[in-house]
Scaffold this motif. Structure first.
Motif, short mmCIF file in Angstrom:
data_model
loop_
_atom_site.label_atom_id
_atom_site.label_comp_id
_atom_site.label_asym_id
_atom_site.label_seq_id
_atom_site.Cartn_x
_atom_site.Cartn_y
_atom_site.Cartn_z
N ILE A 303 0.85 -1.19 0.00
CA ILE A 303 0.00 0.00 0.00
C ILE A 303 0.89 1.24 0.00
CG2 ILE A 303 -1.72 1.30 1.31
CD1 ILE A 303 -3.07 -1.33 1.94
N VAL A 304 0.53 2.17 -0.88
CA VAL A 304 1.34 3.37 -1.09
C VAL A 304 0.57 4.59 -0.60
CG1 VAL A 304 2.51 4.77 -2.85
CG2 VAL A 304 2.33 2.29 -3.14
N GLN A 305 1.28 5.56 -0.02
CA GLN A 305 0.67 6.86 0.25
C GLN A 305 1.71 7.91 -0.13
OE1 GLN A 305 -2.66 7.29 1.26
NE2 GLN A 305 -2.12 9.30 0.44
N LYS A 306 1.66 8.26 -1.40
CA LYS A 306 2.75 9.09 -1.94
C LYS A 306 2.40 10.59 -1.88
CE LYS A 306 5.93 10.51 -4.88
NZ LYS A 306 5.47 11.80 -4.47
N SER A 307 1.89 11.02 -0.73
CA SER A 307 1.44 12.41 -0.60
C SER A 307 2.60 13.39 -0.69
CB SER A 307 0.75 12.60 0.74
OG SER A 307 -0.31 11.70 0.88
N ALA A 313 -2.79 11.42 7.45
CA ALA A 313 -2.92 10.24 6.58
C ALA A 313 -3.45 9.04 7.34
CB ALA A 313 -1.62 9.89 5.86
N LEU A 314 -4.76 9.08 7.57
CA LEU A 314 -5.44 7.94 8.20
C LEU A 314 -5.23 6.68 7.40
CD1 LEU A 314 -8.93 9.40 9.15
CD2 LEU A 314 -7.12 8.69 10.71
N THR A 315 -5.11 6.85 6.08
CA THR A 315 -4.96 5.68 5.21
C THR A 315 -3.73 4.85 5.59
OG1 THR A 315 -3.87 7.21 3.72
CG2 THR A 315 -6.14 6.62 3.19
N VAL A 316 -2.71 5.51 6.13
CA VAL A 316 -1.51 4.77 6.53
C VAL A 316 -1.83 3.90 7.76
CG1 VAL A 316 0.83 5.04 7.46
CG2 VAL A 316 0.11 6.40 5.49
N SER A 317 -2.49 4.49 8.74
CA SER A 317 -2.88 3.70 9.92
C SER A 317 -3.79 2.54 9.52
CB SER A 317 -3.63 4.57 10.94
OG SER A 317 -2.75 5.39 11.65
N GLU A 318 -4.74 2.83 8.61
CA GLU A 318 -5.68 1.78 8.18
C GLU A 318 -4.93 0.62 7.53
OE1 GLU A 318 -8.18 4.04 5.58
OE2 GLU A 318 -9.17 5.09 7.22
N ALA A 319 -3.96 0.95 6.68
CA ALA A 319 -3.21 -0.09 5.98
C ALA A 319 -2.36 -0.89 6.97
CB ALA A 319 -2.32 0.54 4.91
N VAL A 327 4.48 1.86 1.78
CA VAL A 327 5.48 2.80 1.28
C VAL A 327 4.82 4.17 1.31
CG1 VAL A 327 6.80 3.57 -0.74
CG2 VAL A 327 6.58 1.12 -0.24
N ALA A 328 5.38 5.12 2.07
CA ALA A 328 4.70 6.41 2.19
C ALA A 328 5.71 7.55 2.27
CB ALA A 328 3.80 6.42 3.42
N SER A 329 5.30 8.70 1.78
CA SER A 329 6.18 9.88 1.81
C SER A 329 6.43 10.31 3.25
CB SER A 329 5.50 11.05 1.09
OG SER A 329 5.14 10.68 -0.20
N LYS A 341 12.04 1.39 7.76
CA LYS A 341 12.67 0.06 7.72
C LYS A 341 12.30 -0.80 8.92
CE LYS A 341 16.66 1.18 4.88
NZ LYS A 341 18.11 1.20 4.81
N TYR A 342 11.37 -0.35 9.75
CA TYR A 342 10.92 -1.16 10.88
C TYR A 342 9.41 -1.45 10.73
CZ TYR A 342 9.75 -2.82 15.49
OH TYR A 342 9.27 -3.59 16.52
N GLY A 343 8.65 -0.38 10.53
CA GLY A 343 7.20 -0.56 10.38
C GLY A 343 6.71 -0.05 9.05
N GLY A 344 7.54 -0.13 8.03
CA GLY A 344 7.17 0.37 6.70
C GLY A 344 8.38 1.07 6.08
N LEU A 345 8.19 1.60 4.88
CA LEU A 345 9.29 2.31 4.22
C LEU A 345 8.86 3.74 3.90
CD1 LEU A 345 10.61 -0.45 1.75
CD2 LEU A 345 11.54 0.18 3.99
N LEU A 346 9.71 4.70 4.26
CA LEU A 346 9.43 6.10 3.93
C LEU A 346 10.13 6.43 2.62
CD1 LEU A 346 9.93 7.75 7.45
CD2 LEU A 346 7.76 7.31 6.28
N CYS A 347 9.54 7.36 1.86
CA CYS A 347 10.21 7.75 0.62
C CYS A 347 10.12 9.27 0.47
CB CYS A 347 9.58 7.05 -0.58
SG CYS A 347 7.85 7.46 -0.83
N HIS A 348 10.96 9.80 -0.44
CA HIS A 348 11.05 11.25 -0.63
C HIS A 348 10.89 11.66 -2.08
CE1 HIS A 348 13.13 10.28 3.13
NE2 HIS A 348 12.70 11.44 3.54
N SER A 349 10.61 10.73 -2.96
CA SER A 349 10.50 11.05 -4.39
C SER A 349 9.77 9.91 -5.09
CB SER A 349 11.90 11.18 -5.00
OG SER A 349 12.56 9.91 -4.91
#
Ligand code: UDP
Length: 407
Positions: A303-307, A313-319, A327-329, A341-349
């Protein structure tokens, strides 16, 4: 059995006992929530869950909605975008529309709360009624990312914010200099709502049939969000295209309409254009049917949240509550929910999102572990019971001169 008792096995008995005790101290007080839409988006989602529980606990909690015209919601969407730091022109006429509709609501709305709980900028001007409601306490709850707002718009809103007794933000990054006391309270999800409860195989089959999605064919990458530029659905498509060169997968984009968001059609059009008829992209414009969102989250592999900006971002908690790898911004309230790297992956681009999605699709065991850790983090920090506790403590603190709650 009361509804609140169902939470005991998840959060523990002492937490529920504490909620009952705090509610007892609020007997006789009326809490009136006001926002701008009954459906669509995170605010309506949370209010619809908080209200019944607070009422059951014996706290008289009500919810009313301001009236607004399409012009008014165009302006408030521009204000929303400007608060998120997007370069936005708000003309004199637009401010006039905001002021006119606000004045109309100020004149016509039935305001009766001992505690007036105002959500986001749309109804912010109602605080003008404060002087006529002696003894009332006013809270402004900001759900948007105001870490780098447009200065002019922020200054305009500050004239109202400074009249409130307290302002609530979802992340410490959103704090500004202001008169009211500032409180950090994160939003939450309800594990028993249709959006988060367990689902049956029949429900899963019905949703997959309805949207013609077959999860056995190819792994599913999914983003669920209003079609809003700040949720970057086109960026998600670009990331998917990068991943697709290495791992065959399908993309499911899901969005509904919020009554106070006039940009849906424009952004949905951009999404369809970017999708370019790819049969593996399912861009769904859906009705507000919570269990369908639940199913679509559960059948997803990533599940992605590329905001680009994000209040929480409730969608992140829901997922994460469904133990899904996310994977979320790293924006707004998302880093509170995901430890990288523990409870998901953060991204910047977009490239970073693509890299992370590819990594998770290629390493299911790692993805499973991240999802499991993420779920535990949500259990401990982002469930409704914690949220209600913090709201009640804030209410009580408003009646204490020192701001400290002594029970
Ligand atoms: N949501 C939904 N249907 C959709 C898209 C979103 O029910 O098609 C829900 C989503 O599950 C979440 C809420 O709307 O509960 C969105 O809240 P969030 O904080 O993620 O974003 P917001 O829309 O408030 O910016």
């Amino acid at each position: 059995m009361q509804k609140i008792d169902r939470y005991e096995p998840i959060v523990g008995k002492s937490k529920i006992d504490e909620l009952r005790m705090l509610a007892g101290y609020l007997k006789g007080k009326v809490i009136q929530h006001i926002n701008s839409t009954a459906v669509g988006g995170g605010v309506a989602e949370i209010l619809s869950k908080i209200l019944p529980l607070m009422q059951e606990l014996g706290v008289n909690t009500q919810w009313d909605i301001i009236k607004g015209s399409p012009d008014f919601f165009d302006v408030t969407k521009s204000i929303h975008n400007a608060l998120h730091g997007k370069d936005t022109l708000i003309t004199k006429e637009m401010w006039k529309t905001f002021n006119d509709i606000s004045s109309q609501n100020i004149r016509e709305m039935n305001l009766y709360g001992d505690i007036m709980f105002i959500h986001d900028p749309q109804p912010i001007a109602l605080v003008k009624r404060k002087s006529g409601m002696r003894k009332s306490k006013w809270i402004w709850r900001c759900h948007v990312d105001v870490s780098a707002p447009d200065r002019k718009v922020w200054d305009f809103l500050s004239n109202f914010i400074d009249q409130y007794d307290a302002a609530i933000f979802s992340s410490a990054h959103f704090s500004h200099k202001m008169k009211p006391k500032q409180v950090l309270i994160s939003p939450s999800i309800d594990p028993f709502s249709d959006k988060n409860r367990e689902v049956t195989q029949d429900e899963i089959d019905a949703v997959l049939n309805k949207y013609k999605i077959d999860p056995r064919q190819k792994p599913i990458v999914c983003q669920i969000s209003r079609y809003d530029a700040l949720k970057d659905p086109v960026g998600v498509i670009e990331a998917y295209k990068m991943v697709k060169k290495y791992v065959d997968c399908q993309l499911v984009l899901v969005g509904n309409r919020a009554a106070d968001d006039p940009e849906t059609d424009k952004i949905y059009g951009q999404v369809l254009e970017a999708a370019g008829g790819d049969p593996d992209i399912h861009a769904l414009l859906v009705e507000d049917i919570p269990y369908e969102i639940n199913v679509l989250q559960r059948v997803s592999d990533v599940i992605v949240q590329k905001s680009i900006r994000e209040g929480f971002a409730l969608t992140v908690s829901e997922a994460l509550w469904k133990a899904k790898p996310v994977v979320a911004s790293a924006v707004g309230g998302i880093p509170l929910q995901i430890k990288h790297k523990y409870g998901g992956l953060l991204c910047h681009s977009i490239e970073g999102a693509a890299f992370a999605i590819k990594q998770l699709l290629n390493a299911p065991e790692y993805a499973r572990k991240l999802g499991e850790n993420g779920k535990e983090h949500i259990r401990q920090n982002f469930l409704l019971t914690r949220h209600i506790r913090e709201y009640m403590l804030l209410f009580l603190s408003l009646y204490s001169d020192s701001g400290v709650v002594t029970l």
